[in-house]
Motif scaffolding. Structure first.
Motif, mmCIF file in Angstrom:
data_model
loop_
_atom_site.group_PDB
_atom_site.id
_atom_site.type_symbol
_atom_site.label_atom_id
_atom_site.label_comp_id
_atom_site.label_asym_id
_atom_site.label_seq_id
_atom_site.Cartn_x
_atom_site.Cartn_y
_atom_site.Cartn_z
ATOM 1 N N ARG A 165 0.792 -1.223 0.000
ATOM 2 C CA ARG A 165 0.000 0.000 0.000
ATOM 3 C C ARG A 165 0.835 1.289 0.000
ATOM 4 N NH1 ARG A 165 -5.475 -0.965 0.291
ATOM 5 N NH2 ARG A 165 -5.954 -3.145 0.747
ATOM 6 N N LEU A 166 1.950 1.249 -0.679
ATOM 7 C CA LEU A 166 2.768 2.461 -0.793
ATOM 8 C C LEU A 166 2.179 3.427 -1.813
ATOM 9 C CD1 LEU A 166 6.365 0.921 -0.659
ATOM 10 C CD2 LEU A 166 4.898 1.659 1.227
ATOM 11 N N VAL A 167 1.644 2.913 -2.915
ATOM 12 C CA VAL A 167 0.997 3.784 -3.897
ATOM 13 C C VAL A 167 -0.238 4.434 -3.282
ATOM 14 C CG1 VAL A 167 -0.110 3.897 -6.160
ATOM 15 C CG2 VAL A 167 1.924 2.470 -5.838
ATOM 16 N N ASP A 168 -0.967 3.699 -2.455
ATOM 17 C CA ASP A 168 -2.122 4.282 -1.751
ATOM 18 C C ASP A 168 -1.701 5.509 -0.950
ATOM 19 O OD1 ASP A 168 -4.391 1.726 -1.528
ATOM 20 O OD2 ASP A 168 -2.303 1.231 -1.948
ATOM 21 N N ALA A 169 -0.541 5.411 -0.285
ATOM 22 C CA ALA A 169 -0.059 6.537 0.530
ATOM 23 C C ALA A 169 0.238 7.749 -0.339
ATOM 24 C CB ALA A 169 1.179 6.111 1.312
ATOM 25 N N GLU A 170 0.823 7.537 -1.518
ATOM 26 C CA GLU A 170 1.084 8.641 -2.435
ATOM 27 C C GLU A 170 -0.215 9.299 -2.892
ATOM 28 O OE1 GLU A 170 5.024 8.207 -4.949
ATOM 29 O OE2 GLU A 170 3.499 6.791 -5.593
ATOM 30 N N ILE A 171 -1.179 8.475 -3.238
ATOM 31 C CA ILE A 171 -2.461 9.023 -3.696
ATOM 32 C C ILE A 171 -3.145 9.796 -2.573
ATOM 33 C CG2 ILE A 171 -4.780 8.382 -4.482
ATOM 34 C CD1 ILE A 171 -3.421 6.099 -6.072
ATOM 35 N N ARG A 172 -3.015 9.317 -1.353
ATOM 36 C CA ARG A 172 -3.575 10.054 -0.216
ATOM 37 C C ARG A 172 -2.932 11.437 -0.093
ATOM 38 N NH1 ARG A 172 -2.611 6.455 3.182
ATOM 39 N NH2 ARG A 172 -1.044 7.354 4.563
ATOM 40 N N ALA A 173 -1.615 11.510 -0.295
ATOM 41 C CA ALA A 173 -0.935 12.804 -0.247
ATOM 42 C C ALA A 173 -1.440 13.725 -1.352
ATOM 43 C CB ALA A 173 0.580 12.611 -0.366
ATOM 44 N N ALA A 174 -1.596 13.183 -2.568
ATOM 45 C CA ALA A 174 -2.087 13.997 -3.690
ATOM 46 C C ALA A 174 -3.481 14.528 -3.392
ATOM 47 C CB ALA A 174 -2.093 13.175 -4.971
ATOM 48 N N ARG A 175 -4.329 13.697 -2.824
ATOM 49 C CA ARG A 175 -5.682 14.140 -2.501
ATOM 50 C C ARG A 175 -5.685 15.177 -1.386
ATOM 51 N NH1 ARG A 175 -9.195 8.445 -2.815
ATOM 52 N NH2 ARG A 175 -9.606 8.572 -5.061
ATOM 53 N N ASP A 176 -4.808 15.015 -0.412
ATOM 54 C CA ASP A 176 -4.736 15.997 0.675
ATOM 55 C C ASP A 176 -4.315 17.372 0.151
ATOM 56 O OD1 ASP A 176 -5.513 14.077 2.482
ATOM 57 O OD2 ASP A 176 -3.512 13.762 3.338
ATOM 58 N N ILE A 177 -3.483 17.376 -0.873
ATOM 59 C CA ILE A 177 -3.002 18.634 -1.458
ATOM 60 C C ILE A 177 -3.963 19.169 -2.521
ATOM 61 C CG2 ILE A 177 -1.161 19.581 -2.935
ATOM 62 C CD1 ILE A 177 0.794 17.713 -1.459
ATOM 63 N N ALA A 178 -4.732 18.281 -3.171
ATOM 64 C CA ALA A 178 -5.565 18.593 -4.349
ATOM 65 C C ALA A 178 -4.688 18.808 -5.578
ATOM 66 C CB ALA A 178 -6.477 19.785 -4.110
ATOM 67 N N PHE A 179 -3.676 17.961 -5.694
ATOM 68 C CA PHE A 179 -2.730 17.977 -6.802
ATOM 69 C C PHE A 179 -3.194 16.995 -7.874
ATOM 70 C CE2 PHE A 179 1.551 16.554 -8.475
ATOM 71 C CZ PHE A 179 1.908 17.766 -9.033
ATOM 72 N N ARG A 180 -2.946 17.298 -9.134
ATOM 73 C CA ARG A 180 -3.326 16.394 -10.220
ATOM 74 C C ARG A 180 -2.223 15.354 -10.392
ATOM 75 N NH1 ARG A 180 -7.450 17.645 -13.358
ATOM 76 N NH2 ARG A 180 -7.114 19.909 -13.262
ATOM 77 N N PHE A 181 -2.594 14.075 -10.248
ATOM 78 C CA PHE A 181 -1.587 13.031 -10.052
ATOM 79 C C PHE A 181 -1.904 11.792 -10.874
ATOM 80 C CE2 PHE A 181 0.267 9.728 -7.015
ATOM 81 C CZ PHE A 181 1.578 9.984 -7.362
ATOM 82 N N HIS A 182 -0.903 11.335 -11.628
ATOM 83 C CA HIS A 182 -0.970 10.063 -12.337
ATOM 84 C C HIS A 182 -0.018 9.094 -11.643
ATOM 85 C CE1 HIS A 182 -2.978 11.087 -16.377
ATOM 86 N NE2 HIS A 182 -3.232 12.074 -15.535
ATOM 87 N N ALA A 183 -0.571 8.240 -10.803
ATOM 88 C CA ALA A 183 0.229 7.245 -10.091
ATOM 89 C C ALA A 183 0.501 6.072 -11.023
ATOM 90 C CB ALA A 183 -0.520 6.771 -8.849
ATOM 91 N N THR A 184 1.755 5.708 -11.198
ATOM 92 C CA THR A 184 2.057 4.526 -11.998
ATOM 93 C C THR A 184 2.542 3.432 -11.054
ATOM 94 O OG1 THR A 184 4.403 4.896 -12.550
ATOM 95 C CG2 THR A 184 2.757 6.083 -13.854
ATOM 96 N N ARG A 185 1.872 2.279 -11.121
ATOM 97 C CA ARG A 185 2.184 1.168 -10.233
ATOM 98 C C ARG A 185 3.391 0.432 -10.807
ATOM 99 N NH1 ARG A 185 3.777 -3.573 -7.714
ATOM 100 N NH2 ARG A 185 2.442 -3.939 -5.894
ATOM 101 N N GLY A 186 4.571 0.767 -10.268
ATOM 102 C CA GLY A 186 5.788 0.138 -10.725
ATOM 103 C C GLY A 186 5.947 -1.254 -10.141
ATOM 104 N N SER A 187 6.915 -1.988 -10.662
ATOM 105 C CA SER A 187 7.123 -3.349 -10.181
ATOM 106 C C SER A 187 8.503 -3.845 -10.570
ATOM 107 C CB SER A 187 6.058 -4.291 -10.751
ATOM 108 O OG SER A 187 6.019 -4.214 -12.161
#
Length: 460
Positions: A141-163
């Motif tokens: 759930r590391l990508v979830d944490a990034e998306i939570r930060a983007a939502r808290d800021i209201a930043f436009r964010f394209h999260a790419t799930r790396g592997s």
């Protein structure tokens, strides 16, 4: 300041006025221009004297206004290991193998604060949309944490799930502790798409799929990821043709060059955009262009690692979408897209001569080109009426601009340093008078400092 208005009245939410020059889009510039915003969209532009009434007004007097810059390649978590001394003078593969064991300590808290601080830095450098390539997954759930930060800021964010699935034990580079099985990767990729990907116009969060590189995942994962992206209609991202060592590795492991491998695994399509793309040969470059594959050009990272740089002018002539990327904060060590755009200008001219790249070309790469890479050039990368209201009012000190009288766009990149005076995302002012309007930033910086020290083994 806010106000309530009659919906039928011609009063807009936000008015940016009195710009020295408003750049609406390539070939459309308005001296002294204004721009109106309602409900997160550009609703009008025009010359001085025709401004509508507004609930909130931002003065851009004496300043350049452009579309927000768009970052097509980043590794936000790496700001926890900026300028890490044992790695700064190594090759790409040396740099990676030095830092992988440190990044193995990444957890949800570290992912959240690195994303929050990194997005604040991006906003201050004029970035209004960013992708991020998080490919180290020692914990869930590391990508979830990034998306939570983007939502808290209201930043436009394209999260790419790396592997990464090929550890050093399997002939890859990373240690086992930061890799996952193919089943784990695919299951979490689908979970993230279902939980967060917003395909609607104006979306603040989208998800793409991003196996790290040819030398860190298996052929079967590359193929399965392309199939998953097709089923869910999401985009694909990876590193490609970044280093000569990659050529050697692919020839030894797969019996073909990186671009051939990319094509054989089902990635050669306009759904894909790749980072760096320094070493394709002429025929490969033509095949990439014909397929509509986008390229994230990362000039500062390329120069610091010293491995070469993309043939941007040739790519653009062939029709490839070329955008800008700041790359990870442990390779570039900053996240200012103004600096990256300026570096693209300088590097383009260094490679091709004084006519090879103008400031407007570099701005186009960082806006329209980047938006094409993300599949969003219909609503991002320009300020035509109907576009998402993502824009920047730029600030350069009057000393730095002294004598620059004839062309505000050229002065913006040739003089400097420049910073964002006002950054607006979806009609919201997130940087005001050069300072981020982010209530959680002080706490995020405090926690970030502690996490970075612990990860690097530094005394607290």
């Amino acid at each position: 300041m806010t106000c309530a208005v009659d919906p039928s009245a011609k009063v807009v939410d936000l008015l940016v006025r009195d710009a020295e020059l408003l750049v609406v889009d390539a070939g459309w510039e308005i001296p002294g221009g204004w721009l109106a915003v309602t409900d997160g969209r550009v609703t009008g532009v025009g010359p001085a004297g025709s401004e509508p009434e507004a609930c909130t007004t931002v003065s851009a007097s004496g300043r350049l206004v452009t579309p927000g810059l768009i970052n097509t390649h980043h590794h936000l978590y790496q700001n926890l290991t900026r300028s890490y001394a044992p790695a700064v003078n190594g090759s790409l593969f040396d740099w990676l193998t030095t830092l992988y064991p440190i990044w193995a300590r990444l957890d949800e808290e570290a992912a959240y604060v690195s994303a929050y601080v990194g997005m604040a830095e991006l906003l201050m450098g004029g970035c209004t949309t960013s992708s991020d390539h998080l490919y180290v997954h020692p914990r869930p759930r590391l990508v979830d944490a990034e998306i939570r930060a983007a939502r808290d800021i209201a930043f436009r964010f394209h999260a790419t799930r790396g592997s990464m699935t090929r550890s050093v034990e399997d002939g890859g580079l990373p240690p086992r502790c930061v890799t996952q099985t193919e089943d784990e990767v695919l299951a979490d990729s689908e979970r993230l798409i279902r939980a967060y990907h917003d395909p609607e116009p104006g979306a603040l969060v989208r998800v793409a799929l991003a196996p790290c590189s040819p030398f860190s995942v298996t052929r079967s994962l590359m193929t399965a990821t392309a199939e998953l992206a097709e089923r869910h209609d999401v985009r694909l991202h990876t590193h490609l043709a970044e280093d000569h060592d990659e050529d050697t590795y692919c020839l030894r492991t797969y019996g073909c060059r990186p671009v051939e491998y990319f094509e054989e695994t089902g990635w050669m399509s306009e759904r894909s955009w790749v980072a760096h793309c320094i070493y394709p040969n002429d025929a490969e470059l033509r095949r990439l262009a014909a397929a509509g594959v986008g390229v994230a050009h990362c000039p500062s990272s390329n120069m610091l690692i010293g491995g070469g740089t993309a043939r941007v002018a040739e790519m653009r002539e062939l029709g490839l979408p070329v955008g800008i990327g700041c790359d990870g904060s442990a390779s570039t060590d900053h996240a200012s897209l103004w600096m990256e755009t300026r570096a693209a200008l300088l590097l383009g001219r260094y490679r091709g001569g004084p006519g090879a790249m103008t400031a407007r070309d570099a701005l186009d790469i960082a806006t329209r080109g980047s938006a094409r890479c993300l599949g969003r050039d219909d609503e991002l990368g320009h300020l035509r009426p109907g576009a998402c209201a993502d824009l920047v009012v730029w600030d350069l000190h009057e000393v730095a601009l002294a004598g620059a009288l004839s062309d505000p766009v050229e002065a913006w990149l040739r003089c400097g340093p420049a910073r964002a005076w006002t950054t607006v995302v979806a009609g919201r002012v997130l940087v005001d008078r050069g300072e981020p309007r982010l209530p959680g930033l002080v706490d995020a910086l405090r926690v970030h400092a502690g996490v970075a020290r612990e990860m690097q083994g530094q005394p607290s």
